[in-house]
Design a protein around this motif. Sequence first.
Motif, mmCIF file in Angstrom:
data_model
loop_
_atom_site.group_PDB
_atom_site.id
_atom_site.type_symbol
_atom_site.label_atom_id
_atom_site.label_comp_id
_atom_site.label_asym_id
_atom_site.label_seq_id
_atom_site.Cartn_x
_atom_site.Cartn_y
_atom_site.Cartn_z
ATOM 1 N N ASP A 15 -29.360 40.327 -5.627
ATOM 2 C CA ASP A 15 -30.722 40.888 -5.677
ATOM 3 C C ASP A 15 -31.273 41.365 -4.502
ATOM 4 O O ASP A 15 -31.931 42.370 -4.317
ATOM 5 C CB ASP A 15 -31.726 39.749 -6.335
ATOM 6 N N ALA A 16 -30.864 40.727 -3.351
ATOM 7 C CA ALA A 16 -31.464 41.089 -2.111
ATOM 8 C C ALA A 16 -30.943 42.654 -1.595
ATOM 9 O O ALA A 16 -31.702 43.418 -1.128
ATOM 10 C CB ALA A 16 -31.056 40.124 -0.782
ATOM 11 N N GLU A 17 -29.844 42.891 -1.799
ATOM 12 C CA GLU A 17 -29.108 44.098 -1.552
ATOM 13 C C GLU A 17 -29.664 45.362 -2.469
ATOM 14 O O GLU A 17 -30.106 46.350 -2.076
ATOM 15 C CB GLU A 17 -27.741 44.390 -1.727
ATOM 16 N N ARG A 18 -30.027 44.971 -3.780
ATOM 17 C CA ARG A 18 -30.664 45.892 -4.766
ATOM 18 C C ARG A 18 -32.053 46.213 -4.487
ATOM 19 O O ARG A 18 -32.704 47.365 -4.333
ATOM 20 C CB ARG A 18 -30.311 45.382 -6.129
ATOM 21 N N ASP A 19 -32.659 44.994 -3.980
ATOM 22 C CA ASP A 19 -34.245 45.224 -3.607
ATOM 23 C C ASP A 19 -34.413 46.041 -2.395
ATOM 24 O O ASP A 19 -35.373 46.895 -2.261
ATOM 25 C CB ASP A 19 -34.632 44.094 -3.193
ATOM 26 N N ARG A 20 -33.428 45.939 -1.327
ATOM 27 C CA ARG A 20 -33.644 46.646 -0.165
ATOM 28 C C ARG A 20 -33.215 48.176 -0.704
ATOM 29 O O ARG A 20 -34.097 49.146 -0.122
ATOM 30 C CB ARG A 20 -32.438 46.307 0.892
ATOM 31 N N ALA A 21 -32.397 48.620 -1.641
ATOM 32 C CA ALA A 21 -32.222 49.910 -2.072
ATOM 33 C C ALA A 21 -33.411 50.420 -2.717
ATOM 34 O O ALA A 21 -34.006 51.280 -2.845
ATOM 35 C CB ALA A 21 -30.994 50.003 -2.719
ATOM 36 N N LEU A 22 -34.052 49.374 -3.668
ATOM 37 C CA LEU A 22 -35.069 50.088 -4.408
ATOM 38 C C LEU A 22 -36.264 50.287 -3.456
ATOM 39 O O LEU A 22 -37.140 51.113 -3.831
ATOM 40 C CB LEU A 22 -35.314 48.793 -5.450
#
Length: 200
Positions: A15-22
Motif C-alpha cells: 500500500d505504501a508504494e501504491r500510495d506514493r505513486a497515486l
Amino acid sequence: MPESNLPEPRLRAGDAERDRALNALQRAYEAGRLDLEEMHERQEKTLRVVYTDELPALLADLPEAADLVSPIVPPMPVAPRVGDLPVIEQPGTVTIMSGKKVVVTPGTRSVSDFAWWGGNTYDLTQAMGPGRIVTLNLTAIMAGHDIRVPRGVRVLDQSMAIMAGSDVDTNAQGDGSNGTLVIEGFLFWAGHSVKLADNA
C-alpha cells in the motif's frame, strides 16, 4: 549457475508504494500534465500493480515521480502529502451492535472498520477532491455502513460479498472530477449504502 547470473528477485508492491505513486499522479493532474481521463486510467493501473518494478512505467513521463524511477521504491516519507494536505492514517475500528457518525477528514487516504450487527455513517464531503483517492476497507457481518459522498465522486466497489452487496445510488456515482472512493472488504448478509451527502 553462478549467483551473478541469477535474475534479480521481484519485490511485491504494498500500500505504501501504491500510495506514493497515486500521490505523484494527483500532483501531475493538479499541475495540468494529465487530463482527468488519463489520471483515472493510471490510478486504476496503479491500484492493480503487484510488483514495485511496474510503477515507474506508469510515472516515467512525469517530473512529479522523479523519486520513483528506481525499480525498488523507497519507503514513504515520514510526512507524506496529498497535494497541499498532510496524509492522515486513521486507525481501524470495531463496531458491534452500534454505530456512529464518522466525518472523514481532509488528507485521509484509508479508513477501516469491522462491523457486526451495526455500522457507521461515513461522511466523505471534506475528504474528497479532484485527484484524491480514499479507500474504505469495511468488513460487515449482518451489518452495513452508510456512506455519504459529495457530487462528482467516482465509486469503485471492490468488496467481496456473500448473500450481500453494496448499493450505490445513481446520483452518488460521479465522473471522478471530485476524486475516487474505493470500497474494499468482506460482506456477509450485509451491505453498504452509498448516497449523496445532504449538502451536496
